[in-house]
Design a protein around this motif. Sequence first.
Motif, PDB file in Angstrom:
ATOM      1  N   TYR A 176       0.823  -1.208   0.000  1.00  0.00           N
ATOM      2  CA  TYR A 176       0.000   0.000   0.000  1.00  0.00           C
ATOM      3  C   TYR A 176       0.858   1.260   0.000  1.00  0.00           C
ATOM      4  CZ  TYR A 176      -4.320  -2.609   0.286  1.00  0.00           C
ATOM      5  OH  TYR A 176      -5.376  -3.431  -0.013  1.00  0.00           O
ATOM      6  N   ASP A 177       2.000   1.248   0.679  1.00  0.00           N
ATOM      7  CA  ASP A 177       2.894   2.398   0.637  1.00  0.00           C
ATOM      8  C   ASP A 177       3.374   2.652  -0.794  1.00  0.00           C
ATOM      9  OD1 ASP A 177       2.857   3.026   3.419  1.00  0.00           O
ATOM     10  OD2 ASP A 177       4.256   1.376   3.798  1.00  0.00           O
ATOM     11  N   TYR A 178       3.816   1.596  -1.487  1.00  0.00           N
ATOM     12  CA  TYR A 178       4.254   1.736  -2.880  1.00  0.00           C
ATOM     13  C   TYR A 178       3.109   2.263  -3.739  1.00  0.00           C
ATOM     14  CZ  TYR A 178       8.356  -1.242  -1.951  1.00  0.00           C
ATOM     15  OH  TYR A 178       9.520  -1.765  -1.467  1.00  0.00           O
ATOM     16  N   THR A 179       1.913   1.730  -3.511  1.00  0.00           N
ATOM     17  CA  THR A 179       0.776   2.100  -4.343  1.00  0.00           C
ATOM     18  C   THR A 179       0.381   3.559  -4.133  1.00  0.00           C
ATOM     19  OG1 THR A 179       0.008  -0.189  -4.292  1.00  0.00           O
ATOM     20  CG2 THR A 179      -1.595   1.483  -4.966  1.00  0.00           C
ATOM     21  N   PHE A 180       0.274   3.985  -2.879  1.00  0.00           N
ATOM     22  CA  PHE A 180      -0.039   5.398  -2.624  1.00  0.00           C
ATOM     23  C   PHE A 180       1.026   6.298  -3.249  1.00  0.00           C
ATOM     24  CE2 PHE A 180      -2.825   4.042   1.015  1.00  0.00           C
ATOM     25  CZ  PHE A 180      -3.983   4.654   0.544  1.00  0.00           C
ATOM     26  N   SER A 181       2.294   5.968  -3.056  1.00  0.00           N
ATOM     27  CA  SER A 181       3.372   6.779  -3.602  1.00  0.00           C
ATOM     28  C   SER A 181       3.254   6.866  -5.124  1.00  0.00           C
ATOM     29  CB  SER A 181       4.719   6.174  -3.205  1.00  0.00           C
ATOM     30  OG  SER A 181       5.775   6.876  -3.814  1.00  0.00           O
ATOM     31  N   HIS A 182       3.005   5.763  -5.774  1.00  0.00           N
ATOM     32  CA  HIS A 182       2.890   5.708  -7.231  1.00  0.00           C
ATOM     33  C   HIS A 182       1.664   6.481  -7.718  1.00  0.00           C
ATOM     34  CE1 HIS A 182       2.939   4.082 -11.282  1.00  0.00           C
ATOM     35  NE2 HIS A 182       1.700   3.685 -11.107  1.00  0.00           N
ATOM     36  N   LEU A 183       0.509   6.203  -7.150  1.00  0.00           N
ATOM     37  CA  LEU A 183      -0.730   6.823  -7.620  1.00  0.00           C
ATOM     38  C   LEU A 183      -0.775   8.319  -7.334  1.00  0.00           C
ATOM     39  CD1 LEU A 183      -3.531   4.233  -6.743  1.00  0.00           C
ATOM     40  CD2 LEU A 183      -2.589   4.777  -8.989  1.00  0.00           C
ATOM     41  N   ARG A 184      -0.292   8.719  -6.170  1.00  0.00           N
ATOM     42  CA  ARG A 184      -0.401  10.129  -5.784  1.00  0.00           C
ATOM     43  C   ARG A 184       0.503  11.045  -6.602  1.00  0.00           C
ATOM     44  NH1 ARG A 184      -1.249   9.203   0.759  1.00  0.00           N
ATOM     45  NH2 ARG A 184      -3.527   9.019   0.641  1.00  0.00           N
ATOM     46  N   LYS A 185       1.387  10.474  -7.403  1.00  0.00           N
ATOM     47  CA  LYS A 185       2.205  11.297  -8.301  1.00  0.00           C
ATOM     48  C   LYS A 185       1.361  11.877  -9.434  1.00  0.00           C
ATOM     49  CE  LYS A 185       6.498   8.836  -7.433  1.00  0.00           C
ATOM     50  NZ  LYS A 185       7.398   7.792  -7.925  1.00  0.00           N
ATOM     51  N   THR A 186       0.314  11.168  -9.831  1.00  0.00           N
ATOM     52  CA  THR A 186      -0.468  11.582 -11.004  1.00  0.00           C
ATOM     53  C   THR A 186      -1.971  11.636 -10.768  1.00  0.00           C
ATOM     54  OG1 THR A 186      -0.612   9.280 -11.760  1.00  0.00           O
ATOM     55  CG2 THR A 186       1.242  10.591 -12.592  1.00  0.00           C
ATOM     56  N   HIS A 187      -2.428  11.186  -9.607  1.00  0.00           N
ATOM     57  CA  HIS A 187      -3.871  11.014  -9.402  1.00  0.00           C
ATOM     58  C   HIS A 187      -4.198  11.287  -7.936  1.00  0.00           C
ATOM     59  CE1 HIS A 187      -7.780   9.174 -10.287  1.00  0.00           C
ATOM     60  NE2 HIS A 187      -7.664   8.449  -9.198  1.00  0.00           N
ATOM     61  N   HIS A 188      -5.270  12.029  -7.702  1.00  0.00           N
ATOM     62  CA  HIS A 188      -5.691  12.265  -6.316  1.00  0.00           C
ATOM     63  C   HIS A 188      -6.418  11.019  -5.817  1.00  0.00           C
ATOM     64  CE1 HIS A 188      -7.025  14.286  -2.725  1.00  0.00           C
ATOM     65  NE2 HIS A 188      -8.270  13.909  -2.975  1.00  0.00           N
ATOM     66  N   VAL A 189      -5.848  10.364  -4.838  1.00  0.00           N
ATOM     67  CA  VAL A 189      -6.479   9.172  -4.266  1.00  0.00           C
ATOM     68  C   VAL A 189      -6.583   9.363  -2.758  1.00  0.00           C
ATOM     69  CG1 VAL A 189      -4.312   7.874  -4.105  1.00  0.00           C
ATOM     70  CG2 VAL A 189      -6.469   6.639  -4.157  1.00  0.00           C
ATOM     71  N   ILE A 190      -7.743   9.037  -2.215  1.00  0.00           N
ATOM     72  CA  ILE A 190      -8.008   9.179  -0.784  1.00  0.00           C
ATOM     73  C   ILE A 190      -7.786   7.826  -0.118  1.00  0.00           C
ATOM     74  CG2 ILE A 190      -9.763   9.733   0.952  1.00  0.00           C
ATOM     75  CD1 ILE A 190     -11.112  11.495  -1.239  1.00  0.00           C
ATOM     76  N   GLY A 191      -6.960   7.816   0.905  1.00  0.00           N
ATOM     77  CA  GLY A 191      -6.672   6.588   1.647  1.00  0.00           C
ATOM     78  C   GLY A 191      -7.512   6.497   2.906  1.00  0.00           C
ATOM     79  N   VAL A 192      -8.303   5.419   3.009  1.00  0.00           N
ATOM     80  CA  VAL A 192      -9.202   5.214   4.147  1.00  0.00           C
ATOM     81  C   VAL A 192      -8.874   3.867   4.787  1.00  0.00           C
ATOM     82  CG1 VAL A 192     -11.597   5.045   4.920  1.00  0.00           C
ATOM     83  CG2 VAL A 192     -11.023   6.529   2.970  1.00  0.00           C
ATOM     84  N   GLY A 193      -8.275   3.902   5.965  1.00  0.00           N
ATOM     85  CA  GLY A 193      -7.990   2.671   6.688  1.00  0.00           C
ATOM     86  C   GLY A 193      -9.241   2.156   7.374  1.00  0.00           C
ATOM     87  N   LEU A 194      -9.433   0.852   7.347  1.00  0.00           N
ATOM     88  CA  LEU A 194     -10.556   0.218   8.037  1.00  0.00           C
ATOM     89  C   LEU A 194     -10.009  -0.715   9.105  1.00  0.00           C
ATOM     90  CD1 LEU A 194     -12.932  -0.789   5.080  1.00  0.00           C
ATOM     91  CD2 LEU A 194     -12.958   1.301   6.448  1.00  0.00           C
ATOM     92  N   GLY A 195     -10.467  -0.526  10.328  1.00  0.00           N
ATOM     93  CA  GLY A 195      -9.988  -1.380  11.396  1.00  0.00           C
ATOM     94  C   GLY A 195     -10.892  -1.320  12.611  1.00  0.00           C
ATOM     95  N   PHE A 196     -10.525  -2.058  13.600  1.00  0.00           N
ATOM     96  CA  PHE A 196     -11.261  -2.101  14.859  1.00  0.00           C
ATOM     97  C   PHE A 196     -10.594  -1.146  15.846  1.00  0.00           C
ATOM     98  CE2 PHE A 196     -11.514  -6.264  12.834  1.00  0.00           C
ATOM     99  CZ  PHE A 196     -12.888  -6.421  12.734  1.00  0.00           C
ATOM    100  N   ALA A 197     -11.367  -0.577  16.736  1.00  0.00           N
ATOM    101  CA  ALA A 197     -10.826   0.370  17.717  1.00  0.00           C
ATOM    102  C   ALA A 197      -9.680  -0.248  18.517  1.00  0.00           C
ATOM    103  CB  ALA A 197     -11.935   0.858  18.643  1.00  0.00           C
ATOM    104  N   VAL A 198      -9.720  -1.557  18.777  1.00  0.00           N
ATOM    105  CA  VAL A 198      -8.665  -2.207  19.571  1.00  0.00           C
ATOM    106  C   VAL A 198      -7.318  -2.228  18.857  1.00  0.00           C
ATOM    107  CG1 VAL A 198     -10.276  -3.668  20.866  1.00  0.00           C
ATOM    108  CG2 VAL A 198      -9.210  -4.549  18.759  1.00  0.00           C
ATOM    109  N   GLN A 199      -7.283  -1.880  17.575  1.00  0.00           N
ATOM    110  CA  GLN A 199      -6.030  -1.882  16.819  1.00  0.00           C
ATOM    111  C   GLN A 199      -5.278  -0.551  16.930  1.00  0.00           C
ATOM    112  OE1 GLN A 199      -8.335  -3.733  13.328  1.00  0.00           O
ATOM    113  NE2 GLN A 199      -6.194  -4.145  12.865  1.00  0.00           N
ATOM    114  N   GLU A 200      -5.873   0.411  17.613  1.00  0.00           N
ATOM    115  CA  GLU A 200      -5.201   1.703  17.762  1.00  0.00           C
ATOM    116  C   GLU A 200      -4.010   1.553  18.694  1.00  0.00           C
ATOM    117  OE1 GLU A 200      -5.948   6.215  19.444  1.00  0.00           O
ATOM    118  OE2 GLU A 200      -7.696   4.990  18.937  1.00  0.00           O
ATOM    119  N   THR A 201      -2.921   2.192  18.320  1.00  0.00           N
ATOM    120  CA  THR A 201      -1.727   2.217  19.145  1.00  0.00           C
ATOM    121  C   THR A 201      -1.309   3.669  19.322  1.00  0.00           C
ATOM    122  OG1 THR A 201       0.451   1.212  19.453  1.00  0.00           O
ATOM    123  CG2 THR A 201      -0.084   1.956  17.239  1.00  0.00           C
TER     124      THR A 201
END
Length: 193
Positions: free
Chosen positions: A141-166
């Motif tokens: 996902y890091d590679y993909t965001f880096s690649h896509l955000r060079k030419t395209h506006h993409v919004i990243g939305v993480g999905l998880g459970f509250a217990v995964q917060e650190t």
Amino acid sequence: MKAVQHTKQQLRAAALAARDALSDEARSAAAQAIAVRGLPFALEPGQVVSGYAPIRNELDPVPLMRVLAAKGARLALPVILARGHSLSFRAWSPGDRLTLGSLGIPEPSPVAAELVPDVMLVPLAAFDRTGHRIGYGGGYYDYTFSHLRKTHHVIGVGLGFAVQETEAIPALAHDAALDYVLTERETLDFRSN
């Protein structure tokens, strides 16, 4: 670098243990709660939303994806082409058959149309309140965001459970921050960070 990786491994292990301890009912209820709440921004009809096929007790994005499709979004799922490279995305609709990809992760048929996402729903092992996430360590996902955000506006939305917060994830220069994280309890907006 080694200390950061060691810390990330510890944070990943703790968050995944907390996620794995959730009951099936709690996981299902969380996915439904997020679907009911929806995205914290408007989608234009025809925009492409990529999700993922949940593995290892990840939060299931399909209930949310069904809601978004009903509002006119086109759906896609990621395809892993090679380690160290950006993900590709293929068209998908709920009910479509999936095939097992190179890493054993379900993905759309090779004949499905390739799409470029406007919104990426991203699984995570852990997240913090600055928009950083830990995945499984492959960096896709890091590679993909880096690649896509060079030419395209993409919004990243993480999905998880509250217990995964650190409390804090040590981020390196190549780690792509998310715009939002959605849990069963709240919507976190990182665009002003």
